[in-house]
Write a protein that holds these residues in place. Sequence first.
Motif, PDB file in Angstrom:
ATOM      1  N   LYS A  90      -1.858  -2.097  16.554  1.00  0.00           N
ATOM      2  CA  LYS A  90      -2.127  -1.229  15.407  1.00  0.00           C
ATOM      3  C   LYS A  90      -0.834  -1.116  14.614  1.00  0.00           C
ATOM      4  CE  LYS A  90      -6.216   0.457  17.052  1.00  0.00           C
ATOM      5  NZ  LYS A  90      -7.412   0.993  16.454  1.00  0.00           N
ATOM      6  N   VAL A  92       1.106  -2.073  10.710  1.00  0.00           N
ATOM      7  CA  VAL A  92       0.887  -2.430   9.308  1.00  0.00           C
ATOM      8  C   VAL A  92       1.810  -3.593   8.970  1.00  0.00           C
ATOM      9  CG1 VAL A  92       0.922  -1.595   6.955  1.00  0.00           C
ATOM     10  CG2 VAL A  92       0.294  -0.047   8.794  1.00  0.00           C
ATOM     11  N   LEU A 103       5.542   5.891  11.406  1.00  0.00           N
ATOM     12  CA  LEU A 103       4.315   6.119  10.642  1.00  0.00           C
ATOM     13  C   LEU A 103       3.502   7.289  11.204  1.00  0.00           C
ATOM     14  CD1 LEU A 103       2.764   4.769   8.298  1.00  0.00           C
ATOM     15  CD2 LEU A 103       1.400   3.622  10.003  1.00  0.00           C
ATOM     16  N   LEU A 109      11.271  11.837   4.778  1.00  0.00           N
ATOM     17  CA  LEU A 109      11.507  10.461   5.208  1.00  0.00           C
ATOM     18  C   LEU A 109      13.005  10.191   5.234  1.00  0.00           C
ATOM     19  CD1 LEU A 109       9.811   7.921   5.875  1.00  0.00           C
ATOM     20  CD2 LEU A 109      10.208   7.191   3.547  1.00  0.00           C
TER      21      LEU A 109
ATOM     22  N   LYS B 181       7.619   4.312  -2.366  1.00  0.00           N
ATOM     23  CA  LYS B 181       8.617   3.592  -1.587  1.00  0.00           C
ATOM     24  C   LYS B 181       9.443   4.507  -0.690  1.00  0.00           C
ATOM     25  CE  LYS B 181      11.345  -0.454  -2.206  1.00  0.00           C
ATOM     26  NZ  LYS B 181      10.509  -1.341  -1.420  1.00  0.00           N
ATOM     27  N   LYS B 182       9.743   5.671  -1.206  1.00  0.00           N
ATOM     28  CA  LYS B 182      10.797   6.445  -0.539  1.00  0.00           C
ATOM     29  C   LYS B 182      10.319   7.722   0.151  1.00  0.00           C
ATOM     30  CE  LYS B 182      14.316   3.878  -1.864  1.00  0.00           C
ATOM     31  NZ  LYS B 182      15.033   3.052  -0.919  1.00  0.00           N
ATOM     32  N   LEU B 187       4.663   6.300   2.247  1.00  0.00           N
ATOM     33  CA  LEU B 187       4.581   5.392   3.395  1.00  0.00           C
ATOM     34  C   LEU B 187       3.200   5.483   4.045  1.00  0.00           C
ATOM     35  CD1 LEU B 187       6.006   3.541   5.473  1.00  0.00           C
ATOM     36  CD2 LEU B 187       6.701   5.603   6.686  1.00  0.00           C
ATOM     37  N   HIS B 188       2.735   6.718   4.218  1.00  0.00           N
ATOM     38  CA  HIS B 188       1.421   6.911   4.832  1.00  0.00           C
ATOM     39  C   HIS B 188       0.318   6.339   3.949  1.00  0.00           C
ATOM     40  CE1 HIS B 188       2.870  10.467   7.527  1.00  0.00           C
ATOM     41  NE2 HIS B 188       3.516   9.340   7.734  1.00  0.00           N
ATOM     42  N   ARG B 190       0.537   3.904   1.817  1.00  0.00           N
ATOM     43  CA  ARG B 190       0.541   2.440   1.891  1.00  0.00           C
ATOM     44  C   ARG B 190      -0.106   1.971   3.185  1.00  0.00           C
ATOM     45  NH1 ARG B 190       6.153   0.175   1.622  1.00  0.00           N
ATOM     46  NH2 ARG B 190       6.894   2.280   2.023  1.00  0.00           N
ATOM     47  N   ALA B 191       0.179   2.688   4.266  1.00  0.00           N
ATOM     48  CA  ALA B 191      -0.409   2.317   5.553  1.00  0.00           C
ATOM     49  C   ALA B 191      -1.923   2.446   5.511  1.00  0.00           C
ATOM     50  CB  ALA B 191       0.177   3.196   6.655  1.00  0.00           C
ATOM     51  N   GLU B 194      -3.289  -0.498   3.641  1.00  0.00           N
ATOM     52  CA  GLU B 194      -3.086  -1.772   4.322  1.00  0.00           C
ATOM     53  C   GLU B 194      -3.976  -1.886   5.553  1.00  0.00           C
ATOM     54  OE1 GLU B 194      -1.366  -4.488   3.817  1.00  0.00           O
ATOM     55  OE2 GLU B 194      -0.530  -3.826   1.925  1.00  0.00           O
ATOM     56  N   ASN B 195      -3.968  -0.837   6.363  1.00  0.00           N
ATOM     57  CA  ASN B 195      -4.607  -0.927   7.663  1.00  0.00           C
ATOM     58  C   ASN B 195      -5.037   0.466   8.114  1.00  0.00           C
ATOM     59  OD1 ASN B 195      -5.292  -1.458  10.283  1.00  0.00           O
ATOM     60  ND2 ASN B 195      -3.612  -2.889  10.616  1.00  0.00           N
ATOM     61  N   THR B 198      -4.925   1.437  11.831  1.00  0.00           N
ATOM     62  CA  THR B 198      -3.595   1.738  12.325  1.00  0.00           C
ATOM     63  C   THR B 198      -3.148   3.124  11.889  1.00  0.00           C
ATOM     64  OG1 THR B 198      -3.001  -0.566  12.302  1.00  0.00           O
ATOM     65  CG2 THR B 198      -1.206   0.995  12.226  1.00  0.00           C
ATOM     66  N   ALA B 199      -3.371   3.409  10.614  1.00  0.00           N
ATOM     67  CA  ALA B 199      -2.980   4.714  10.096  1.00  0.00           C
ATOM     68  C   ALA B 199      -3.697   5.812  10.868  1.00  0.00           C
ATOM     69  CB  ALA B 199      -3.311   4.803   8.599  1.00  0.00           C
ATOM     70  N   LYS B 313       3.840 -14.609  -1.345  1.00  0.00           N
ATOM     71  CA  LYS B 313       4.625 -13.734  -0.484  1.00  0.00           C
ATOM     72  C   LYS B 313       3.735 -12.586  -0.032  1.00  0.00           C
ATOM     73  CE  LYS B 313       9.090 -11.556  -0.217  1.00  0.00           C
ATOM     74  NZ  LYS B 313       9.707 -10.449  -0.909  1.00  0.00           N
ATOM     75  N   ARG B 314       3.784 -12.317   1.247  1.00  0.00           N
ATOM     76  CA  ARG B 314       2.899 -11.317   1.827  1.00  0.00           C
ATOM     77  C   ARG B 314       3.082  -9.943   1.180  1.00  0.00           C
ATOM     78  NH1 ARG B 314      -0.055  -8.379   3.262  1.00  0.00           N
ATOM     79  NH2 ARG B 314      -1.024  -7.921   5.227  1.00  0.00           N
ATOM     80  N   ASP B 315       4.304  -9.620   0.789  1.00  0.00           N
ATOM     81  CA  ASP B 315       4.581  -8.293   0.225  1.00  0.00           C
ATOM     82  C   ASP B 315       3.902  -8.091  -1.125  1.00  0.00           C
ATOM     83  OD1 ASP B 315       6.628  -9.234   2.020  1.00  0.00           O
ATOM     84  OD2 ASP B 315       7.589  -7.315   1.675  1.00  0.00           O
TER      85      ASP B 315
END
Lengths: 529, 331
Positions: A90, A92, A103, A109, B181-182, B187-188, B190-191, B194-195, B198-199, B313-315
């Motif tokens: 799991k 990302v 995460l 942060l 980004k910051k 961050l959460h 984006r997670a 993306e997935n 997982t989040a 590019k994956r990003d």
Amino acid sequence: MSEYAIELKNITKRFGTIVANDNVSMGVRKGEILALLGENGSGKTTLMNMISGIYYPDEGHIFLDGQEVKIASPKDALALGIGMVHQHFKLVDVLTATENIILGLPGKLNICEAEEKIRTICDKFGFIIDLKKKVYEMTVSEKQTVEIVKVLYRGANILILDEPTAVLTPQEAERLFLVMWRMRNDGKAVIIITHKMHEVKEVSDRVVVLRKGRYVGEMDTGDCDVQRMTDMMVGRSVSLNITRKTPVDPKPRIEVEHLTIRDDEGVVKIDDISFTANSGEILGIAGVSGCGQKELLEAIAGLQKHVDGEVRYIEDDGSKTDLLKMSAQKISEKGIALSFVPEDRLGMGLVANMNIAENMMIRSFRNGPIVEEAVERNKAEALRKLRRDLNPFTDRKSPRKLAETVVKDLNVVTPSITTPVKNLSGGNVQKILVGREIASKPKVLLTAYAVRGLDINSSYQIYELINKQKEEGTAVVYVGEDLDVLLELSDRILVLCGGKVSGIIDGPGADKNQVGLMMMSVEGGKDEN
Amino acid sequence: MIDLIAFIPRAIGQSVPLLYGCTGEIITEKSGNLNLGIPGVMYVGAISGVIGAFAYEQATKGGNFIPALGIAIPLLCSLVGSLLMGLLYCFLTVTLRANQNVTGLAMTTFGVGFGNFFGGSLIKLSGSDVPTISLSKTSNCFSASLPFADNLGWFGKIFLSYGFLAYIAFILAIYAGFALKKTRIGLHLRAVGENPGTADAAGIDVSRYKYFATCIGCMVAGLGGLYYVMDYASGIWSNDAFGDRGWLAIALVIFCIWKPGIGILASILFGGLYIIYLYIPAGIDHMELKELYKMIPYVVTMIVLVITSMRNKRDNQPPASLGIPYFREER
């Protein structure tokens, strides 16, 4: 006060009509490594998912340090100090190791502070990771490390590892065991889900056995032997011997010469190798993960793009054709079947949302309905071809029949053949894939990780199938993870190391240590010879 | 040649609705929701503001028009209107797990129809001779620039001649880029996009993030509609005038590879392309050329989509679970 760090009492979980866990009770102590042993689909992962909050039990109670707790979500589990490392990671992909590790945590942060703390954990337990690396650039082993560190970072005292060694090389597995022992000595409760006996014996203190969703029994690892564990797991004694008949009249079938394979980035995956695969013989390929086995099989099946050298297919009459110049479809029409079980089991070969019968059809959809009597006649092949070219409809009947046969012969646990394969357990999915490839009666069977993640019983069924193919004169190329099996099953073993052949030896009488050395380094292997 | 001092302010003014839409859609897509309803949301944002402004102007007819309220009421109405659209979208796609593409397209159709219906009604109510509503008082509040801007020559024209919503658009885009980004929320988010599995396992409330990101994204996009009517179009609403800016905004999201910072430059580029036909001298004899010039932003969009789809590019890929509803117990 309970002696257990976490204890499950009378847990039951149902999915529709399938009972995944039936009245299971068990517990794990602090400072103990508990192995949870069971066949595929025996409900190990489901049980653990209830501790980690992914599922919620239909019945039963969970106690943490003697206090009853409700774990309704992964968040609850983490708050209680329970962390699970899943079989499917799991993580990302586009985030770095650090970002993945922190995460889901609250607060401002602060990457630098987080990295500091992660380094402390890594030093304490002996992990090695590059914190700035993005997950999509990592090897499987690195990803697993990130997963474990992630759980420890959250202060988990109860750690669940779901088949952690399935994707690791023996060396990586050893390193993992070291880490696990350090965690145990640190007072953590560790549960490892596995079906590899030697791991149970090597790493665990106690073992709990599940069968078909039920608790069968438990024992201290010191008191048990492999035979007894196997008996408990499968419910009856399974012969541990794999039969190996002497090949009858082997003739060269596939001839590989000076084969070099590069990936899309131009990195050499297979470096100038040559060998021959004979009909009626199993050629085992040994090597640590990522040494080029996958690329090699794909090149023969016509799935690799950047290939140099020659791969020749030799007909019964001795005439040769160059496979590298043919399309994958033409190659598969020649009777070369590839059954590759990827790490996620579903990625290649099967479509998750389609049912079992439809997945059988993926191989045969180009065939129109075939009148069976016509096939039996002499002109069958010509007729079949004609029908294929003319008939706009696809044949649905025979894939259904095939699905039924595979389900029956391989004991696939499924409500029906119209169940989408994504709803089956990993092992059952795999049986369907391998069963289908073998059913196409190939001339050459390329199979990789055919028994990956399968329990002993199903593994043996697969070995038998492969042996039967060999007896029928198929040239089998078998890539496997378990060295013991490879040594017992193969007639000859080709050992790969870093994309080079470090040796080809006869299967009978092959020495495991020798093969292991050859896998690790070309020089070392040669020195031993 | 092109008169740059006249062209650039118009291009930037034109870019602001695109930028709002683009920023809003980036925030939404980062949560894994592909909201194709953005054009509709921007329409609703615009007409809601117009309704508020119309009501307030009617109420203060001949009376005391307070500029602060003149801004606050339409602004609030616009935000509420687009928020409701966002909630509707989330309810359908997150809670009921309806298909995101179908829901989005339906919402665009709905939003445009909603806008034109109420627009038409207001035009009737106001009893005007032309099919438009003019909200000049409100517009004056929205488009007021700094008093000394006119004295600063070309600098004032290019940088200081816009209403406050234009600056907010740029600030929002920069802040969104920073937040993604910051900050931990970024961050959460984006997670989640993306997935989500997982989040979820990491203890992030996926549905909540999807709801919040989509609703905030819609509110931001709705401001684009409001800006267009109140500032760019000088307070004049006429049906369908907003055009296809919403779709351009969605294309911009792909163009700027989900980075709001690049979105600023991209929106100015597209804002310029959108009106460049007015500034290329074509002459009376060749009116057909003008029609060709009008095609430029769309042609560029297609070229850009071809180019951006080739990047590997994956990003720079879209959020991996974009458009896929999340259901915890599904494998």
